[in-house]
Every structure is written in C-alpha cells, then in structure tokens.
Enzyme design. Structure first.
Site, PDB file in Angstrom:
ATOM      1  N   LYS A   1     -85.783  54.323  70.781  1.00 56.34           N
ATOM      2  CA  LYS A   1     -84.999  55.892  70.905  1.00 56.34           C
ATOM      3  C   LYS A   1     -84.116  55.762  72.072  1.00 56.34           C
ATOM      4  O   LYS A   1     -84.567  55.450  73.267  1.00 56.34           O
ATOM      5  CB  LYS A   1     -86.259  56.765  71.174  1.00 56.34           C
ATOM      6  CG  LYS A   1     -86.891  57.399  69.732  1.00 56.34           C
ATOM      7  CD  LYS A   1     -87.960  58.153  69.822  1.00 56.34           C
ATOM      8  CE  LYS A   1     -88.124  59.409  70.866  1.00 56.34           C
ATOM      9  NZ  LYS A   1     -87.610  60.710  69.801  1.00 56.34           N
TER      10      LYS A   1
ATOM     11  N   ASN B   1     -83.696  61.727  68.617  1.00 54.80           N
ATOM     12  CA  ASN B   1     -83.906  60.980  67.455  1.00 54.80           C
ATOM     13  C   ASN B   1     -82.795  60.050  67.140  1.00 54.80           C
ATOM     14  O   ASN B   1     -82.957  59.396  66.089  1.00 54.80           O
ATOM     15  CB  ASN B   1     -84.204  61.888  66.283  1.00 54.80           C
ATOM     16  CG  ASN B   1     -85.193  61.355  65.498  1.00 54.80           C
ATOM     17  OD1 ASN B   1     -85.720  60.150  65.551  1.00 54.80           O
ATOM     18  ND2 ASN B   1     -85.478  61.943  64.318  1.00 54.80           N
TER      19      ASN B   1
ATOM     20  N   SER C   1     -98.854  57.746  51.140  1.00 55.28           N
ATOM     21  CA  SER C   1     -97.708  57.996  50.107  1.00 55.28           C
ATOM     22  C   SER C   1     -98.087  56.600  49.270  1.00 55.28           C
ATOM     23  O   SER C   1     -98.067  55.502  49.947  1.00 55.28           O
ATOM     24  CB  SER C   1     -96.373  57.732  50.820  1.00 55.28           C
ATOM     25  OG  SER C   1     -96.308  56.876  51.649  1.00 55.28           O
TER      26      SER C   1
ATOM     27  N   GLU D   1     -98.410  61.399  47.270  1.00 55.17           N
ATOM     28  CA  GLU D   1     -97.357  62.032  47.806  1.00 55.17           C
ATOM     29  C   GLU D   1     -96.130  61.982  46.889  1.00 55.17           C
ATOM     30  O   GLU D   1     -94.887  62.083  47.343  1.00 55.17           O
ATOM     31  CB  GLU D   1     -96.879  61.490  49.289  1.00 55.17           C
ATOM     32  CG  GLU D   1     -98.225  61.966  50.365  1.00 55.17           C
ATOM     33  CD  GLU D   1     -97.876  61.479  51.624  1.00 55.17           C
ATOM     34  OE1 GLU D   1     -96.607  61.447  52.069  1.00 55.17           O
ATOM     35  OE2 GLU D   1     -98.855  61.173  52.333  1.00 55.17           O
TER      36      GLU D   1
ATOM     37  N   CYS E   1     -97.764  56.611  64.057  1.00 52.68           N
ATOM     38  CA  CYS E   1     -97.045  55.249  63.599  1.00 52.68           C
ATOM     39  C   CYS E   1     -96.873  54.688  64.807  1.00 52.68           C
ATOM     40  O   CYS E   1     -97.440  55.023  66.059  1.00 52.68           O
ATOM     41  CB  CYS E   1     -95.655  55.795  63.056  1.00 52.68           C
ATOM     42  SG  CYS E   1     -95.532  56.618  61.616  1.00 52.68           S
TER      43      CYS E   1
ATOM     44  N   HIS F   1     -93.489  47.707  56.583  1.00 51.70           N
ATOM     45  CA  HIS F   1     -91.885  47.767  56.759  1.00 51.70           C
ATOM     46  C   HIS F   1     -91.451  46.504  56.128  1.00 51.70           C
ATOM     47  O   HIS F   1     -90.248  46.207  55.626  1.00 51.70           O
ATOM     48  CB  HIS F   1     -91.424  47.915  57.934  1.00 51.70           C
ATOM     49  CG  HIS F   1     -91.726  48.942  58.687  1.00 51.70           C
ATOM     50  ND1 HIS F   1     -92.860  49.196  59.722  1.00 51.70           N
ATOM     51  CD2 HIS F   1     -91.168  50.390  58.477  1.00 51.70           C
ATOM     52  CE1 HIS F   1     -92.884  50.307  60.028  1.00 51.70           C
ATOM     53  NE2 HIS F   1     -92.163  51.083  59.479  1.00 51.70           N
TER      54      HIS F   1
HETATM   55  N1  GLN Z   1     -98.763  60.522  54.969  1.00 52.54           N
HETATM   56  C1  GLN Z   1     -97.504  59.758  55.397  1.00 52.54           C
HETATM   57  C2  GLN Z   1     -97.110  58.710  54.458  1.00 52.54           C
HETATM   58  O1  GLN Z   1     -98.187  57.805  54.090  1.00 52.54           O
HETATM   59  C3  GLN Z   1     -97.504  59.364  56.814  1.00 52.54           C
HETATM   60  C4  GLN Z   1     -95.960  58.850  57.194  1.00 52.54           C
HETATM   61  C5  GLN Z   1     -95.616  58.454  58.477  1.00 52.54           C
HETATM   62  O2  GLN Z   1     -96.620  58.261  59.392  1.00 52.54           O
HETATM   63  N2  GLN Z   1     -94.650  58.413  59.017  1.00 52.54           N
HETATM   64  O3  GLN Z   1     -96.123  58.571  53.912  1.00 52.54           O
HETATM   65 ZN    ZN Z   2     -97.245  56.032  59.976  1.00 53.65          ZN
END
Ligand code: GLN
Ligand code: ZN
EC number: 2.1.1.14
Length: 762
Positions: A121, A126, A442, A493, A652, A703
C-alpha cells in the site's frame, strides 16, 4: 500573483481506457504500439483537462505504477528480470506481473515467468505500488527516456510542464533490501543518478521539478532525517528549481527539517496538515515558495471555497509571489469526472467534486486570489449554496441515528460471559469435532452468476427469477460442501458483487457512482461507495439468504457479514463528522443484522474485518486512538448476542505483532486469518500474547490455482498446534474462494477435510 498547479492526474482515464488497453495487450490481442498510442492519447487529454493551470504535472502517467517507473528511471530492476528478450516495457511488465505478454510465448523456454515484484500500500491510500528491491551491490543507472518522451510530448502540446519524480529519500525508504544490507548506504550512489536526472531535465529547459517526499509526514528517526539533509545538499547544485512535495498528513516535528532543506519550494497538505501552515510560514526562508494543498485530493466532496479564501487571503499578501496553491496530493486517488455520472441522485451529486471539478475549484480560487472575490462571485455563491444545502439536508442528518449513537454505552460491546464459559455452551450445542473445518465465505463467482447479476441490474431479469437463480447457486454450494464433509457451511455469497458494495446498497446514507473508479494497482480499479449521511438499515440484508441456506442442511450454517471498520475503510467517507462516528453508525446497523440473524436461528455469525489493519494511521502515535474506536465499533456490532451464538471474524493478510492486544480485545470466539504463505509464523504473535480464543489459520493460498496436498495441510496444522492448543484450532483456507474455479476448489477442500481427519485420528 498566486501560482496554481497540480501534483498529479488520475491516469487510468474517465472510462478506464488504460485498464482495457493494458488487459488487451497482456492477452496478446493488441500490439505494444496500440498500447503506447492509448497512453499518449490519455496524456494529451489529461493535459488538456488541466489547461489554465500555471504548471501541469508531467511524468505522473505510468503504465502500471509510478514507483515502478521510478525504479526503471533509476535503472534499478531486479537481477531476475535481466537478460530476457523484448524491450524495456516487456521487462517493466515482467517486474509488475511476473510475466510480460503472451507474445513471449515464442520465447517460452528462454523468457518464461519470473517472480513479480512485491506490492504494498502507498502510504494510507488504497493504491498499491511495486516495492523497489535493493541489495548491497545495487548500482543505479539513469534511463530518462520515458520522462524525456513525455516531456517532449507535453512541450509539443504547449503544456507548461513540471516534471514529477519521487524523491530519493522516499524511494529508499519505501524499498526493501533483499540481503539484509543497510539500504541507507546506497544513498550516495542513488544521488549521483538523481543529479544526472535533474541535469538532464535542466538541459531540456525545465524550470521546476516536483520531487515527492511524502515520507516526511511519517515519524523519521535521526538517520532518515540525516538522509534528507545529505540528499538535498547534494542536489542543490542542480540547475532546476525543486518543489519538495509532501502530502497525506502533517509534518509535525519534521516541519523544521522540511522548511530548511536547500530547495526552492515546499508543498504541504494544507487539508490534513492545516496546523502546519502557520508555523511553516514563520519558519520558511524568505526566498522559498510555499505551495498549499487546499483542495482535498483524497475525497470526493466539494471544497468550501469561501472558507479557504477566508484563511488564504490574510496569508497571501505576506507570501506574495511565493504563494502557490494546489490539491493536497495527486488526484490519482479520486475519480475523474463527476459529469460522467448519469444515475447519481442530483441532490447528492451537487455536493461532490471529482478530479476535473477539483481543478475547476482550483481555478476559481486562483482567480479570486489574483483578481479579487468579486470576479468569481457567481461561482462562490453556487458553491456556498451547495454546501449549505448539504449541511441542512435531511438525507444527511437522521436524528434517530444520532440519538442511537449517543446512547451507546459499555454494555453494547460486552458479551454476557467470558470466552471460556461461552465456548463450553457453544460446544455443548454444536458438537463440532476437533479441528472443525470451514471456509471463509465465498464460493466461485461463476460466469453464470455474473451474467444473472448483470441481467438483473439491467432490468432484464425480474426479482423472482433472480432470487431463483441465486438460490440455485446457494443450493449448489451447500450440496458440494456436504459432499466434501465440511463441518461448518457457508451459503457462498453468490448474491454479492462485492463485500462492501453489497451492504452499502442496502444501507441508508450510502450512494454509488457509475464511473467513480480509482486505481488500486496496475489495471485494477475499485469504485468506493460514497458514505454521505447518517447510516441506518431499513430492512434485514442477509437473513433470507442465510435462512434459505440453513433450510437445506442439518449442518450449522454461518451467517456472513462485513464489519463496520472494513466498510468504512473501503468507502469515501464524510468530511463533516469524525470517522469514528461514521464507524459507530455502521456498527449499530450491522449489529441489528447480527441480532436478526440470531433471532432467525443462525448460531454462527462471521463478521469480516479484512481492512482493519489497513486503516492504521501513518503515524504510530495515532494508532491507539484509531484502534480504540475501531475495536469498540466491532464489539458494538458483534457482542450483543447470547453466549450460545458463536462470533467469527476474518482478516486477510496482516501483521499481527503490533496490534495483537486489540485483536484479542475484539473478543470474537473464532478468528480466521491468512497465514499459509507465512508458514504459520504469523501465529507467533498469537502465541506470545497467549491469545485466549479460537483461531483458524488459513492452510492454503486462495490466490493461487495450485491445489494443496493433504500432507502439506497436516504439516501446517502441526506447526500451528505447536503455537496454539489444538482444541482451539480450526481448519480453513486463507480467504474466500470467489476468484477460483470449482474444479480447483473441490480437490483443495477435499484434501483439507482429509487432513482434518488425519489430525483427529492422531
Ligand atoms: N467473506 C468474504 C469472502 O469469502 C471475505 C473476503 C475477504 O476477506 N476479503 O469472500
Ligand atoms: Zn480474506
């Protein structure tokens, strides 16, 4: 006469032209010439947008990142990308992304992938930059081609160019040594190249160069202060005038240093650093220009032009020609043009200013200072009227919300019992096995999901069909999770485009732009929602979806929410009340949702605070204050539930060492964190703090498309169990799986579940 100038312009383009050009080039669908042509067109348009300014930034354009551009200008490219085929731009993208284009497939054997540069960052924005890499052996070598080309273009277009570069001290401070050597030892070598660069610019007839040293708004130890003196005494000999630019905060005790460096002018952020202005005017040697950043380059609100003039006009005669005015920082951090917005509510729109409107404000201020307020009285009156309307609007002020925030007391943030008692009750109720398995929320956002959402948003799909489509996706993810044998399920989600926007769209007090894109890194842009008014939640936001998901399974279903601090940190926020108040309003709104979920029988509720650490102020001295209201907001939002209800939070990748006490103070029953790439070392912070509650250390990096093996997960969890008692460990991936394919997710999670079984058997 007051000079008006700009520090930098958003480079991606009002319609994200640069993003699309880059992505098409990377896919091999367009040529490098075509990409360069788009770059030239954007620069031309952006310079035209800045017409009427006395000095216009040149060199603020970058194909990926301005710090990476600086690394190339200084000839500082990592050893690993040298010696490939292709030209400088290919190498540039290699550092940025680990590969250049598919064109190099012709060179698959000789020019295959390399590790991309680390990204982090840019101060407290951001925006993410590519971290410069150093070793004790780093040599610098000037390559001014890019800057000279842009300068030549600007000249040909009659632009009053002021080249912009990152200063040597900030450049060094932001970089990382790869061999634990002392990076400050590189300063003399680095300065030789900076001198050569400035001389090169002087030879082109450049008068002023803007040299950015935002590191001056952070706490600097004696060595770094010394580096500033060394650097600018060395650069003093160059034949250009230097405008040393600082922004993003207050100089505080660096004020004396900044004022006395041997440069020709100093730019400061007069919005965030308003209190620096008077002391600086007294400190500044009488030959120096003082550039005041009076228009906020970090938010989207109209400036109170009359108020700015009220305090500038008494200063102006004292400074005379030496007074310059500008936005507080580069406009990189705001969207381009408010006029592009077709759907934004007209009333709210009348309160806003994006980059082009901010430049208009600058022109008005310049005129008022030069020719008197009368010449711009129409503009000033319109500005006053808009601000007055905003101050008085019932859209902004909701007395019920203000009253609710005023009534918040300690009881809101406290669970009924301590963690150990809660944990016993939760265990009795839920009967989860040891090493319970779960995911972060998600599941893959498939092409079908995105298609359905677009159709729905465009009005081509009705409510009922959309709900059906999303329910089908939820049912699919529940089926997959049951087949996998996970212990705590999520709904996946599918109905969420974005973890902040989804909630913002349902909260009162939020507005959304169509084109309000801001560069996050490379071709990636974000569109932060606009928090404009007191926040309330008219109706439940997630309850129906979670209830539906729970109805499909006997296993516990996690409710899934985004926390107040993260919503705040990823939005454009109000400038008419402290962030802490906006955060508490959000906390109360999400608290209502938490309690509604609990009432609907949801016994596990996860509240994501992915951006909690991101919000830390630049100066450590201010951390305590931020953490105090941020953690309180989380507690208000989460802790109204019964003992039997289990609260999860997720973060994260974050360093936890220096904030672990605050993390513990959140008192979530379970925290899931991104750890896999740190080989569980991130848990050391929890271990040495004796973190008392449960933890789910992520066991694989979401990722990457790579599927983790069962053995690897077992090994990671064994490492985790050395630090945290096994009975308080959960097993889960690092983060949400929305960017992955089902074909990757299924084998990965199946190995994860198998690993849990192995561990239980031991
Ligand atoms: N609950 C969100 C997902 O699973 C969390 C995403 C994140 O921490 N950036 O996408
Ligand atoms: Zn995360």
């Amino acid at each position: 006469m007051t000079t008006i100038h700009n520090l930098g312009f958003p480079r991606v383009g009002a319609k994200r032209e640069l993003k699309f050009a880059l992505e098409s080039y990377w896919k091999g669908e367009s040529s490098q010439d075509a990409l360069k042509e788009i770059g030239a067109q954007l620069r031309k348009r952006h310079w035209a947008n800045q017409a009427g300014l006395d000095l216009v930034p040149v060199g603020d354009f970058a194909f990926y990142d301005q710090v990476l551009d600086m690394s190339f200008t200084l000839g500082n490219l990592p050893e690993r990308v040298r010696g490939f085929h292709g030209d400088a731009l290919d190498n540039y993208f290699r550092v940025a992304r680990g590969r250049s284009t598919q064109r190099t497939e012709a060179h698959a054997s000789c020019c295959s992938g390399v590790a991309a540069g680390e990204m982090t960052k840019w101060f407290d924005t951001n925006y993410h930059y590519i971290v410069p890499e150093f070793t004790a052996a780093t040599e610098f070598k000037l390559d001014a081609t890019r800057l000279l080309e842009q300068l030549a273009e600007a000249k040909a277009q009659g632009v009053k160019a002021k080249p912009v570069i990152i200063g040597p001290v900030t450049y060094l401070a932001l970089g990382k040594t790869k061999d634990h050597s002392d990076k400050q030892a590189l300063l003399p070598r680095l300065l030789r190249v900076y001198s050569a660069l400035l001389d090169t610019l002087a030879a082109q007839g450049v008068e002023w160069v803007q040299i950015d040293e935002p590191i001056l708004v952070t706490e600097l130890d004696a060595n770094w202060q010394h580096a500033f003196n060394t650097a600018y005494h060395e650069l003093k000999a160059c034949k250009v005038k230097l405008l040393l630019a600082t922004y993003f905060g207050q100089l505080k005790d660096n004020g004396y240093l900044a004022a006395n460096l041997p440069v020709d002018g100093l730019h400061i952020d007069a919005v965030n650093g308003h209190e620096d202005v008077q002391p600086l005017i007294n400190l500044l040697p009488p030959h120096k220009v003082l550039s005041l950043g009076v228009i906020n380059g970090r938010n989207i609100w109209k400036t109170d032009l009359s108020a700015v003039l009220d305090w500038l006009q008494p200063i102006a005669p004292r400074l005379g020609e030496r007074l310059w005015i500008a936005p507080s920082c580069s406009l990189l951090h705001v969207p381009v043009d408010l006029e592009s917005e077709q759907k934004l509510d007209a009333e709210i729109k009348s309160w806003l200013a994006f980059a082009l409107q901010k430049l208009d404000e600058l022109r008005v201020l310049g005129k008022a200072l030069r020719e008197g307020r009368d010449v711009v009285k129409t503009e000033l009156a319109a500005n006053q009227a808009a601000l007055a309307a905003r101050r008085a609007s019932s859209r902004v002020h909701n007395p019920a919300v203000k009253a609710a925030v005023a009534k918040v007391d300690a009881t809101h943030g406290h669970r009924n019992s301590v963690y150990t008692e809660r944990a016993a009750k939760q265990a009795a109720l839920m009967k989860l096995p040891a090493y319970p398995t779960t995911t972060i929320g998600s599941f893959p956002q498939t092409a079908e999901i995105r298609h359905a959402r677009n159709e729905y948003k465009a009005g081509r799909m009705d409510d009922a069909s959309y709900r059906k489509a999303m329910q089908a996706e939820i049912a699919r993810s529940v089926r997959e999770q049951e087949a996998l044998g996970l212990d705590v399920l999520v709904h996946g989600e599918a109905e969420r485009n974005d973890m902040v926007e989804y909630f913002g769209e349902q909260l009162q007090g939020y507005a959304f732009s169509q084109f309000g894109w801001v560069q996050s890194y490379g071709s990636r842009c974000v569109k932060p929602p606009i928090l404009f008014g007191d926040i309330s939640r008219p109706t439940p936001m997630t309850v129906e979806w979670i209830k539906y998901a729970q109805s499909l399974t006997e296993k516990p279903m996690k409710g899934m929410l985004t926390g107040p601090v993260t919503i705040l940190n990823w939005s454009f926020v109000r400038d008419d009340q402290p962030r802490s108040i906006s955060c508490k309003q959000l906390a109360l709104a999400i608290r209502d949702e938490v309690l509604d979920l609990e009432r609907a029988g949801v016994r596990i509720i996860q509240i994501d605070e992915a951006a909690l650490r991101e919000g830390l102020p630049l100066r450590r001295a201010q951390w305590k204050e931020y953490l105090s209201w941020a953690i309180e907001s989380f507690r208000i939002c989460a802790n109204g539930v019964e003992d039997e209800t289990q609260i999860h939070t997720h973060m994260c990748y974050s360093e936890f060492n220096d904030i672990i006490a605050s993390i513990a103070a959140m008192d979530a029953d379970v925290i899931t964190i991104e750890t896999s790439r740190s080989d569980m070392e991130l848990l050391d912070a929890f271990d040495s703090f004796n973190y008392p509650n449960e933890i789910g250390p992520g066991v694989y990096d979401i990722h990457s498309p790579n599927v983790p093996t069962q053995e690897h997960i077992v090994q990671l969890m064994q490492k985790a169990a050395k630090r945290i008692p096994a009975e308080r460990l959960w097993i889960n991936p690092d983060c949400g799986l929305k960017t992955r394919q089902w074909a990757e997710v299924i084998p990965a999670l199946s190995n994860m579940v198998a690993a849990a079984k192995t561990l239980r058997a031991e």
